[in-house]
Design a protein around this motif. Structure first.
Motif, PDB file in Angstrom:
ATOM      1  N   ARG A  40       0.829  -1.212   0.000  1.00 44.02           N
ATOM      2  CA  ARG A  40       0.000   0.000   0.000  1.00 44.02           C
ATOM      3  C   ARG A  40       0.863   1.260   0.000  1.00 44.02           C
ATOM      4  NH1 ARG A  40      -5.922   0.739   2.420  1.00 44.02           N
ATOM      5  NH2 ARG A  40      -6.040  -1.028   1.013  1.00 44.02           N
ATOM      6  N   ASP A  41       1.982   1.232   0.704  1.00 42.70           N
ATOM      7  CA  ASP A  41       2.848   2.409   0.746  1.00 42.70           C
ATOM      8  C   ASP A  41       3.406   2.730  -0.637  1.00 42.70           C
ATOM      9  OD1 ASP A  41       4.380   4.444   2.289  1.00 42.70           O
ATOM     10  OD2 ASP A  41       6.094   3.281   1.578  1.00 42.70           O
ATOM     11  N   VAL A  42       3.841   1.694  -1.370  1.00 47.03           N
ATOM     12  CA  VAL A  42       4.352   1.928  -2.722  1.00 47.03           C
ATOM     13  C   VAL A  42       3.242   2.429  -3.636  1.00 47.03           C
ATOM     14  CG1 VAL A  42       5.383   0.851  -4.756  1.00 47.03           C
ATOM     15  CG2 VAL A  42       6.201   0.232  -2.474  1.00 47.03           C
ATOM     16  N   MET A  43       2.048   1.888  -3.492  1.00 46.68           N
ATOM     17  CA  MET A  43       0.932   2.338  -4.315  1.00 46.68           C
ATOM     18  C   MET A  43       0.558   3.789  -4.001  1.00 46.68           C
ATOM     19  SD  MET A  43       0.028   0.034  -6.512  1.00 46.68           S
ATOM     20  CE  MET A  43      -1.704   0.277  -6.922  1.00 46.68           C
ATOM     21  N   LYS A  44       0.672   4.181  -2.747  1.00 48.97           N
ATOM     22  CA  LYS A  44       0.422   5.590  -2.386  1.00 48.97           C
ATOM     23  C   LYS A  44       1.407   6.504  -3.108  1.00 48.97           C
ATOM     24  CE  LYS A  44      -1.494   4.975   2.288  1.00 48.97           C
ATOM     25  NZ  LYS A  44      -1.216   5.137   3.745  1.00 48.97           N
ATOM     26  N   ARG A  45       2.674   6.114  -3.103  1.00 53.59           N
ATOM     27  CA  ARG A  45       3.682   6.942  -3.766  1.00 53.59           C
ATOM     28  C   ARG A  45       3.442   6.995  -5.272  1.00 53.59           C
ATOM     29  NH1 ARG A  45       7.347   4.051  -0.318  1.00 53.59           N
ATOM     30  NH2 ARG A  45       8.282   3.025  -2.127  1.00 53.59           N
ATOM     31  N   ALA A  46       3.054   5.865  -5.844  1.00 56.98           N
ATOM     32  CA  ALA A  46       2.769   5.828  -7.279  1.00 56.98           C
ATOM     33  C   ALA A  46       1.595   6.736  -7.625  1.00 56.98           C
ATOM     34  CB  ALA A  46       2.474   4.392  -7.719  1.00 56.98           C
ATOM     35  N   LEU A  47       0.575   6.744  -6.777  1.00 54.78           N
ATOM     36  CA  LEU A  47      -0.599   7.582  -6.993  1.00 54.78           C
ATOM     37  C   LEU A  47      -0.224   9.059  -6.989  1.00 54.78           C
ATOM     38  CD1 LEU A  47      -3.710   7.816  -7.247  1.00 54.78           C
ATOM     39  CD2 LEU A  47      -3.810   7.821  -4.737  1.00 54.78           C
ATOM     40  N   ILE A  48       0.679   9.438  -6.090  1.00 56.76           N
ATOM     41  CA  ILE A  48       1.114  10.828  -6.013  1.00 56.76           C
ATOM     42  C   ILE A  48       1.911  11.209  -7.268  1.00 56.76           C
ATOM     43  CG2 ILE A  48       2.623  12.432  -4.770  1.00 56.76           C
ATOM     44  CD1 ILE A  48       1.841  10.866  -2.194  1.00 56.76           C
ATOM     45  N   ARG A  49       2.781  10.303  -7.704  1.00 55.07           N
ATOM     46  CA  ARG A  49       3.613  10.583  -8.883  1.00 55.07           C
ATOM     47  C   ARG A  49       2.775  10.708 -10.149  1.00 55.07           C
ATOM     48  NH1 ARG A  49       7.070   6.356  -6.943  1.00 55.07           N
ATOM     49  NH2 ARG A  49       6.182   5.011  -8.555  1.00 55.07           N
ATOM     50  N   GLU A  50       1.880   9.750 -10.332  1.00 53.93           N
ATOM     51  CA  GLU A  50       1.064   9.703 -11.549  1.00 53.93           C
ATOM     52  C   GLU A  50      -0.249   8.993 -11.230  1.00 53.93           C
ATOM     53  OE1 GLU A  50       0.906   7.891 -16.062  1.00 53.93           O
ATOM     54  OE2 GLU A  50       2.397   7.158 -14.652  1.00 53.93           O
ATOM     55  N   PRO A  51      -1.332   9.727 -11.050  1.00 53.30           N
ATOM     56  CA  PRO A  51      -2.608   9.109 -10.662  1.00 53.30           C
ATOM     57  C   PRO A  51      -3.040   7.966 -11.566  1.00 53.30           C
ATOM     58  CG  PRO A  51      -2.749  11.483 -10.436  1.00 53.30           C
ATOM     59  CD  PRO A  51      -1.422  11.203 -11.081  1.00 53.30           C
ATOM     60  N   ARG A  52      -2.745   8.069 -12.854  1.00 50.83           N
ATOM     61  CA  ARG A  52      -3.165   7.025 -13.790  1.00 50.83           C
ATOM     62  C   ARG A  52      -2.504   5.685 -13.505  1.00 50.83           C
ATOM     63  NH1 ARG A  52      -1.540   6.785 -20.156  1.00 50.83           N
ATOM     64  NH2 ARG A  52      -2.758   4.924 -20.725  1.00 50.83           N
ATOM     65  N   SER A  53      -1.318   5.712 -12.902  1.00 57.51           N
ATOM     66  CA  SER A  53      -0.535   4.481 -12.768  1.00 57.51           C
ATOM     67  C   SER A  53      -1.222   3.426 -11.909  1.00 57.51           C
ATOM     68  CB  SER A  53       0.853   4.788 -12.196  1.00 57.51           C
ATOM     69  OG  SER A  53       0.766   5.245 -10.860  1.00 57.51           O
ATOM     70  N   ASP A 102       7.490  -3.615 -10.070  1.00 58.81           N
ATOM     71  CA  ASP A 102       8.912  -3.824  -9.765  1.00 58.81           C
ATOM     72  C   ASP A 102       9.293  -3.140  -8.458  1.00 58.81           C
ATOM     73  OD1 ASP A 102       9.228  -5.174 -12.182  1.00 58.81           O
ATOM     74  OD2 ASP A 102       9.939  -3.393 -13.257  1.00 58.81           O
ATOM     75  N   GLU A 103       8.790  -1.932  -8.263  1.00 60.24           N
ATOM     76  CA  GLU A 103       9.103  -1.175  -7.044  1.00 60.24           C
ATOM     77  C   GLU A 103       8.549  -1.886  -5.807  1.00 60.24           C
ATOM     78  OE1 GLU A 103       8.385   3.322  -5.173  1.00 60.24           O
ATOM     79  OE2 GLU A 103       7.825   2.892  -7.250  1.00 60.24           O
ATOM     80  N   ASN A 314      12.362 -11.749  -9.029  1.00 60.60           N
ATOM     81  CA  ASN A 314      12.179 -10.657  -9.988  1.00 60.60           C
ATOM     82  C   ASN A 314      10.909 -10.981 -10.766  1.00 60.60           C
ATOM     83  OD1 ASN A 314      12.185  -8.988 -12.276  1.00 60.60           O
ATOM     84  ND2 ASN A 314      14.406  -9.041 -12.500  1.00 60.60           N
ATOM     85  N   CYS A 315       9.930 -10.102 -10.701  1.00 63.76           N
ATOM     86  CA  CYS A 315       8.634 -10.421 -11.309  1.00 63.76           C
ATOM     87  C   CYS A 315       8.688 -10.560 -12.823  1.00 63.76           C
ATOM     88  CB  CYS A 315       7.608  -9.358 -10.927  1.00 63.76           C
ATOM     89  SG  CYS A 315       7.109  -9.425  -9.190  1.00 63.76           S
ATOM     90  N   ARG A 316       9.739 -10.044 -13.439  1.00 66.38           N
ATOM     91  CA  ARG A 316       9.846 -10.092 -14.893  1.00 66.38           C
ATOM     92  C   ARG A 316      10.499 -11.368 -15.409  1.00 66.38           C
ATOM     93  NH1 ARG A 316       9.664  -4.852 -17.515  1.00 66.38           N
ATOM     94  NH2 ARG A 316       9.211  -3.204 -16.005  1.00 66.38           N
ATOM     95  N   VAL A 317      11.104 -12.128 -14.505  1.00 68.36           N
ATOM     96  CA  VAL A 317      11.940 -13.254 -14.943  1.00 68.36           C
ATOM     97  C   VAL A 317      11.748 -14.442 -14.002  1.00 68.36           C
ATOM     98  CG1 VAL A 317      14.298 -13.956 -15.520  1.00 68.36           C
ATOM     99  CG2 VAL A 317      13.655 -11.557 -15.720  1.00 68.36           C
ATOM    100  N   ALA A 318      11.601 -15.641 -14.560  1.00 71.22           N
ATOM    101  CA  ALA A 318      11.562 -16.844 -13.729  1.00 71.22           C
ATOM    102  C   ALA A 318      12.906 -17.023 -13.045  1.00 71.22           C
ATOM    103  CB  ALA A 318      11.238 -18.062 -14.584  1.00 71.22           C
ATOM    104  N   ASN A 319      12.913 -17.606 -11.861  1.00 74.08           N
ATOM    105  CA  ASN A 319      14.153 -17.714 -11.082  1.00 74.08           C
ATOM    106  C   ASN A 319      15.249 -18.456 -11.832  1.00 74.08           C
ATOM    107  OD1 ASN A 319      12.958 -16.320  -9.006  1.00 74.08           O
ATOM    108  ND2 ASN A 319      12.489 -18.141  -7.804  1.00 74.08           N
TER     109      ASN A 319
END
Length: 329
Positions: A40-53, A102-103, A314-319
Motif C-alpha cells: 500500500r505504501d508503494v501504491m500511495k507513492r505511485a498515486l502521487i507521482r502519476e494518478p493514472r498508474s 517492480d518497485e 524478480n517479477c519479470r523473470v523466472a528464477n
C-alpha cells in the motif's frame, strides 16, 4: 476469439482446485507481517507521482487472472524461447506501469526475501488502487505462487478487444464462472484511468459503416472524442474512461446510461438488454456497485490452475532464468 480454449482452462481450474493450496486472508501475517503495508505504501507513492498508474496496475490483475489463473504470468518478459503475454494483441496497447510492480517487489525482497509472490502483489495492488482512489477496501485471499512461463497465444485467444460486444463478454466471463452481474461490476474498474485513442478509432469512424461512428455515442460527447482522437491523429493520445478518472465511484455507470462510455466494450453494457439492468442499478446505487465489485474481484482472484510454480525474486523473470543471466554475466 477461440471460444473453446477459455472453457478448457476453466475446466482445469475447477478440476484441479482441490490440489492447489487454499488461499486465505492474512497469509503473510506470520511470515512477512509488513507485506500488505509495504504494497500500500508503494501504491500511495505511485498515486502521487502519476494518478493514472494505480489504475494501470489494477488492470494487470484482470489480464493476469484470465490467462491460466492468477499466477503473475502477465509480468514475465519475453525470452529467446518464450513469447510472453505483454506483447499479446490485447495487452500491447493497454498494459503499462510494470515499473510500479517492480518497485513493490524490490521493497518486499528487502523486508522478506523470497516470501511474497508476484501474483499476490498484483491482487494486493489492485485492491489498494481501488481503496486509495475512494473505492471500497476489503480483505484479499493470499498464498498464490508464480508461474514459470507465460503464453502469448493463450492471451490472444482469451482476452477481449475494446471492440467486444456484450454477448461475447458474457460468454467469456461465464466460462470462468463469473456471472453477468460480475461482468458489469468488474467493468466498473474503468471508473479510474484512461485509454488510448487507438482503442476507439474504429468505433468513432467505421463501426456502423465506412466513416460512420457507433450510433450509441451521445452526439456532444462524440464531438469531444472527435477532437481528442481525430481521424489520422496520434493514436497514443489518451482520454478518461469516465468523467471522474481519478476517483473510484459509480460515475462510470452514470456515463454509460447517457451514451458517454469511452470504449465500445463499455457502452455495449448499456445497449444490451442483458446487462443494462445492472448498469442502471449501479448508476443509482454506489454501495451496491461497491459490494458487487468486491465480490467479483474475490471470485476472479480465486482463479487458479495447478502447474509448476515458485516465488520469483524478480517479477519479470523466472528464477531459473535469473540464475542463467547472472552466470552469463
Amino acid at each position: 476469439m477461440n471460444s473453446v480454449l477459455p472453457w478448457l482452462l476453466f475446466l482445469q481450474l475447477v478440476t484441479m482446485a482441490a490440489a492447489v493450496e487454499p488461499l486465505r486472508p492474512g497469509f503473510y501475517s506470520q511470515i512477512c507481517p509488513p507485506a500488505e503495508l509495504i504494497v500500500r505504501d508503494v501504491m500511495k507513492r505511485a498515486l502521487i507521482r502519476e494518478p493514472r498508474s494505480v489504475a494501470s496496475v489494477m488492470r494487470l490483475q484482470f489480464h493476469d487472472c484470465f490467462v491460466n489463473g492468477c499466477d503473475g504470468s502477465v509480468l514475465l518478459d519475453d525470452t529467446p524461447d518464450m513469447l510472453g503475454e505483454k506483447l499479446a494483441l490485447s495487452n500491447i496497447n493497454s498494459l503499462r506501469s510494470f515499473e510500479v510492480v517492480d518497485e513493490v517487489k524490490e521493497a518486499l525482497e528487502v523486508a522478506c526475501p523470497g516470501i511474497v509472490s508476484c501474483a499476490d502483489i498484483l491482487v494486493l495492488a489492485a485492491r489498494d488502487a481501488v481503496a486509495l482512489t475512494g473505492g471500497p477496501d476489503w480483505e484479499v485471499r493470499l498464498g498464490r505462487k508464480d508461474s514459470l512461463t507465460a503464453s502469448q497465444e493463450d492471451s490472444d485467444n482469451i482476452m477481449p478487444s475494446p471492440r467486444a460486444n456484450a454477448t461475447s463478454l458474457i460468454n467469456l466471463f461465464s466460462q470462468f464462472n463469473l456471472s453477468i452481474k460480475d461482468l458489469v461490476a468488474l467493468s466498473g474498474s474503468h471508473s479510474i484511468g484512461e485509454a488510448r485513442c487507438f482503442s476507439i478509432m474504429f468505433r468513432l469512424y467505421n463501426q456502423s459503416g465506412p466513416g460512420k461512428p457507433d450510433p450509441a455515442i451521445e452526439p456532444r460527447f462524440r464531438e469531444k472524442l472527435d477532437q481528442l482522437c481525430p481521424l489520422g491523429g496520434d493514436e497514443n493520445v489518451t482520454g478518461p474512461l469516465d468523467a471522474t478518472p481519478t476517483v473510484f465511484d459509480n460515475r462510470y455507470f452514470r456515463d454509460l446510461a447517457v451514451g458517454k462510455g469511452f470504449l465500445n466494450s463499455d457502452q455495449t453494457l448499456f445497449t444490451s438488454p442483458r446487462t443494462r439492468p445492472y448498469v442502471r442499478l449501479f448508476s443509482k446505487d454506489r454501495d451496491e456497485f461497491f459490494k458487487a465489485f468486491v465480490e467479483g474481484m474475490l471470485k476472479m482472484g480465486d482463479l487458479q490452475i495447478e502447474q509448476p510454480r515458485e516465488i520469483r525474486t524478480n517479477c519479470r523473470v523466472a528464477n531459473s532464468r535469473t540464475v542463467d543471466v547472472l552466470m552469463e554475466s
